[in-house]
Structure formats: C-alpha cells, structure tokens
Scaffold this motif. Sequence first.
Motif, short mmCIF file in Angstrom:
data_model
loop_
_atom_site.label_atom_id
_atom_site.label_comp_id
_atom_site.label_asym_id
_atom_site.label_seq_id
_atom_site.Cartn_x
_atom_site.Cartn_y
_atom_site.Cartn_z
N UNK A 1 -6.47 4.33 6.11
CA UNK A 1 -7.76 3.65 6.01
C UNK A 1 -8.79 4.20 6.96
N UNK A 2 -9.95 3.54 6.97
CA UNK A 2 -11.10 4.08 7.68
C UNK A 2 -11.47 3.32 8.95
N UNK A 3 -10.62 2.37 9.37
CA UNK A 3 -10.85 1.75 10.68
C UNK A 3 -10.66 2.80 11.77
N UNK B 1 -4.25 15.00 -4.91
CA UNK B 1 -4.32 13.81 -4.06
C UNK B 1 -5.39 12.86 -4.59
N UNK B 2 -5.10 11.56 -4.51
CA UNK B 2 -6.09 10.56 -4.96
C UNK B 2 -5.89 9.29 -4.14
N UNK B 3 -6.80 9.06 -3.24
CA UNK B 3 -6.65 7.98 -2.27
C UNK B 3 -8.02 7.44 -1.92
N UNK B 4 -8.16 6.12 -1.86
CA UNK B 4 -9.40 5.52 -1.39
C UNK B 4 -9.35 5.47 0.13
N UNK B 5 -9.83 6.53 0.74
CA UNK B 5 -9.69 6.69 2.18
C UNK B 5 -10.69 5.88 2.98
N UNK C 1 -5.87 0.35 -7.14
CA UNK C 1 -4.63 1.12 -7.29
C UNK C 1 -4.52 2.31 -6.34
N UNK C 2 -5.64 2.73 -5.78
CA UNK C 2 -5.64 3.90 -4.90
C UNK C 2 -5.83 3.52 -3.44
N UNK C 3 -5.66 2.26 -3.14
CA UNK C 3 -5.75 1.78 -1.77
C UNK C 3 -4.55 2.30 -0.97
N UNK C 4 -4.75 2.67 0.30
CA UNK C 4 -3.60 3.08 1.12
C UNK C 4 -2.56 1.97 1.20
N UNK C 5 -1.30 2.35 1.30
CA UNK C 5 -0.24 1.35 1.40
C UNK C 5 -0.32 0.57 2.71
N UNK C 6 -0.87 1.20 3.72
CA UNK C 6 -1.07 0.52 5.02
C UNK C 6 -2.45 0.87 5.53
N UNK C 7 -3.18 -0.15 5.97
CA UNK C 7 -4.50 0.06 6.58
C UNK C 7 -4.44 -0.48 8.00
#
Length: 546
Positions: free
Chosen positions: A266-268, A357-361, A469-475
């Motif tokens: 994630x982006x924190x 790769x496909x991820x909502x970073x 669906x493209x959210x990281x598994x851990x933020x």
Amino acid sequence: MDWKKRTRLLLAATVMTGLLASCSGNDSGNDGPSSASGGSSPQGTKGQSESAGVNATGFPIVNAPIKLNIFAGQAPSAPADWNNVEIWKEYAKMTNVDVNWQLTPVDSLTEKRNLLLAGGELPDAFHTARFTSVDLANYGGQGLLIPLNKLIDEYAPNFKQLMEKYPEIKKGLTMPDGNIYSLPTFYDPDFKSVVIGSELWINKKFLDALGMKEPETTDEFYEYLKAVKTKDPNGNGKNDEIPYAASGITGLIDQLKGAWGLGNRGNTHPRVDVDPKTNQLRFIPTDPHYKEVLQYVNKLYKENLFIPEILTIPGKEMLAKGSDGLYGSFLYTNADTFGDHKDDYIGANAFAGPNGDRLFSRARSPLVDVGGFAITNKNKYPEATMRWADYFYGEEGSTMFFMGIKDKSYVVKPDGSVDYTDEYKADPEFGKKYVSWAGGYYPAMLTAKTFKGGESSPANLEAAKKIEPYYPKEVWPPFTYNQDELAQFNALGTDIGNYVDEMTTKFVTGDAPFSEWDNYVSTLKKMGLEEYMKIYTAAYERYEKQ
C-alpha cells in the motif's frame, strides 16, 4: 556534500533539543500498555468516577462546566471560526465541556504546533494537528503528550471497541515504549471508496467518441491519452483536449507503480514495500522497476500528454480548468466539481503492466492519520477530555461530527439512513455553519452510514468496487520509532526524500537522462540509505511482533 557528517550534526542537535524539552516538561507518568479488553456504549446508566470527578457514562460528561483550550489545524475548506460552528455549540451543551478553539491554517500548522511544544505554552489538547508517528514518539517520549492507555481503557468505550475489532489500530498507535499518545482518523475498512480517497477518472464520453474500450493496461492507457491529444474526441474541431490533469506527478506515479509490481504493502509507506524475491524490505525508488515506471511517465511528459502546468498548478486551479469537460483523465476525489460534465467520467481500474503485474498500489491503511488528537501534560481534566473525544468514534457521535444537527443540516430517511438537507447540498458555505470536518485529519470514525461526502457517491462506490480485486493483501499502517532511532531517521529521511523528489522530477521531465540512474542510486547509498533502511526494518519487525 558530506551526508554522514550532516546527519551526525542533526542527530546531536535533535538529541539536545529533546533533552532540554524533557527537563522543562511536566512528567505526567507512564501508564504502560493497556489491556484494552471489554467495552461498553457511551450511553447508559450514569456513573461517577471518584478519582476524576467525571461521569463515566452518559451526558453531561461533567456536572460542573469546565473549559478546554484546544489547538486545531484549519484547512482552507473548513470554517473560519469553529467556536461558532453549530455542532461544537451543541456538544458543549450536551457535555458541560466548553472548548475554546485555537485555529492555525494548515500552511503554518507544523511550525506553529512545534513552536508551542518547544516553548511550553501548551493547549490542553491538539485536534486535527497532523502529528506523525515520529512526532508522537518524540513529544510523547519527552512527556509533553501524555500516555492515553489507561484513559482509553476507562473512559473511551467506543475507541476501545474499535481497537478490539481492528487490531491494526493498536499496532499502528502503540509506540515502542508501549504507550499510545494519540487518537487517529479511522475509516471503516469496508468503506473502500473513502479509504482510497482520490481516484483516477477516465472520460467515458471521450472513450465512446474514439471507439475505444476502457484501458486495462499501461499500454492501453497510453494509447487512450494519445488519442485524446490527437483525435478531437469532443468534436469541436480544436486541439483543446487535455489527456491527463493533476496537481503534481506523484499521484500518477503511485497509481502506476503497481503495474510494475511495486507498492505491494500500500501507499502509507510510498517508498518502501517487501521484495517478493527476498522477503526483505525494499526501497522502491532504487528498484530497476521504478526506473521503468519513470521512463513510462517520461514518455507521457515528452509527448505533451499532461496538462502543461502539471508540476506547478494548484489543485483548485486544476479543477477550474476542467469545468469545460476537456480532461481525458484526471486524479481527484470525484468529478462533482465539473458541473454539467460530472457524469462524463468513470473510475479507472488498476492497470496491468508490461510484465503482467496488476496491483492497486495507491491503497491506504484505514488508519489514515495516527495523530488526530493528543492530550498535553498541561491538561487538568484528562479523563473528561478523553470522554469528550471518544464520542466521535461511536455511530451517534460520528453522525453528529460529519452530518451536523438533525433536521437542520441533515435528515433521517424512513429506512434509517441519513442525508444532508437540500440547503446543505445547494450551498457549500451552508455546511460550514454546522460541521468542521472539511480538510481531513480529524479524530473520528468514518463509515458509509455516517458520512455522505463525495466519496460516497455512486460513481466512487463503483470505482472502488472495480479496484478492490487488485487491492494488496496487506496494507501497512504507519510504523513507530523509538527515541534512539528518531533523530537519525528524521535526518536521513529528510535528505533522502528530498533527493528522490528532485531526481524523480528531473527523470520525468528529461532534465536528468536515464543514463544517470546508476549515479542516482550510488548517491542515495552515500547519503546513508543502508542506515535508513536498517531503522525502517527495525520498526517493521516491531510492528510484526505486536
């Protein structure tokens, strides 16, 4: 420049400042870690805490009126004088706690706040003051901000329940010394559109005019932007369309880096994640894939696919320029500000990159801001102050905080849901009479039921559903740092961050050729990147063990 020498000097100066502040501070004691177990509603049978002289439940909070001086950061979109805002006048009647709001514009907030903490003329509490976890460890360790563990356990049933339901809150707030020094801004994790915040929006009318489908890959996004630039999708015979608009390039880079497998926590922590090959922390701006992200953004910049003033244009001006529906895409909360063109736009999906790769970073932690509320060692009524703040972490208080006064600024519908009155919706200035939350960073819980701002619009909800669906598994939430780490971490982080920002802009604009990449990475190492990442890793390991 001798970066290590500079870091040593900053370290010594910061440690000396801390020692002086600790000597002048009033020691409020250390309550230690709280069990944070159990919990009850703030409404119920009224009890009396003999030690604090405060009603443990119900209203008023205190039988005899008290006054608190609370320092708060004031965003440009927030009311000019919170002492005249209706919810605060009403809450004073409910609680017998009269707050004198001491407002400081956000542009000078950090400077004014830190001067107060250094000078000893402290308010009773800080509200919407944007403390980082580093700030909290520093000022809490000096005794200027008091530990809240015991107060939460005894006087904050709403917040206590939240910590039990969402363990990441306690992990993100607990400092290495075992203490919690603040209450946060917390968004319901299921309310994804508000957790996401700003979205990337695509002009659906332009897609239809161009005969193109919604972009699903970085290549398709590029082809769409190029078509907007060259094929006159608004059909007016002019080359006036703007393919992409935003205030700055950071948001787009954070949006795109997931297409190269970066930002997997994630982006924190926008510059640090976990390298899947080694399972060790990775500094994203030195990764070869980050170079590829910048090369992609550089291509967009060179081909004039951005609003010309992207590096300097303020957010308000960027929005004003989009009122004619000329943007092919833009990054902002929503398109509501575009009036007749607001329905032209749909939320973009997370893009797939060249390697699959496909991820909502750009995903954020629901623990959006750790430093929403803190109590100082000058406060004579910490128990009452904690009860005062806790109300806004329950549904009733959250509704009041975000919606205002029933039947004046909001109404309750037959199905039990709430919505702003027609007058509130029609006049942006009307809301400032009733609520003060505009601008964010407030100490409160935000849910889909109690918040009806722009992020709750159907378009935002649909955009979030597409991205989920493209959210990281851990933020990750923010990490915490101990007193021994703080000075060096701050000094290194400032120098490294400034250099990364400078070179990122130069690579994107072409002022620095990509042949300079290895020198850029080498310079970061000389600036102390290894030491910086060691401190980061220690903080991460503490977080994992909690």
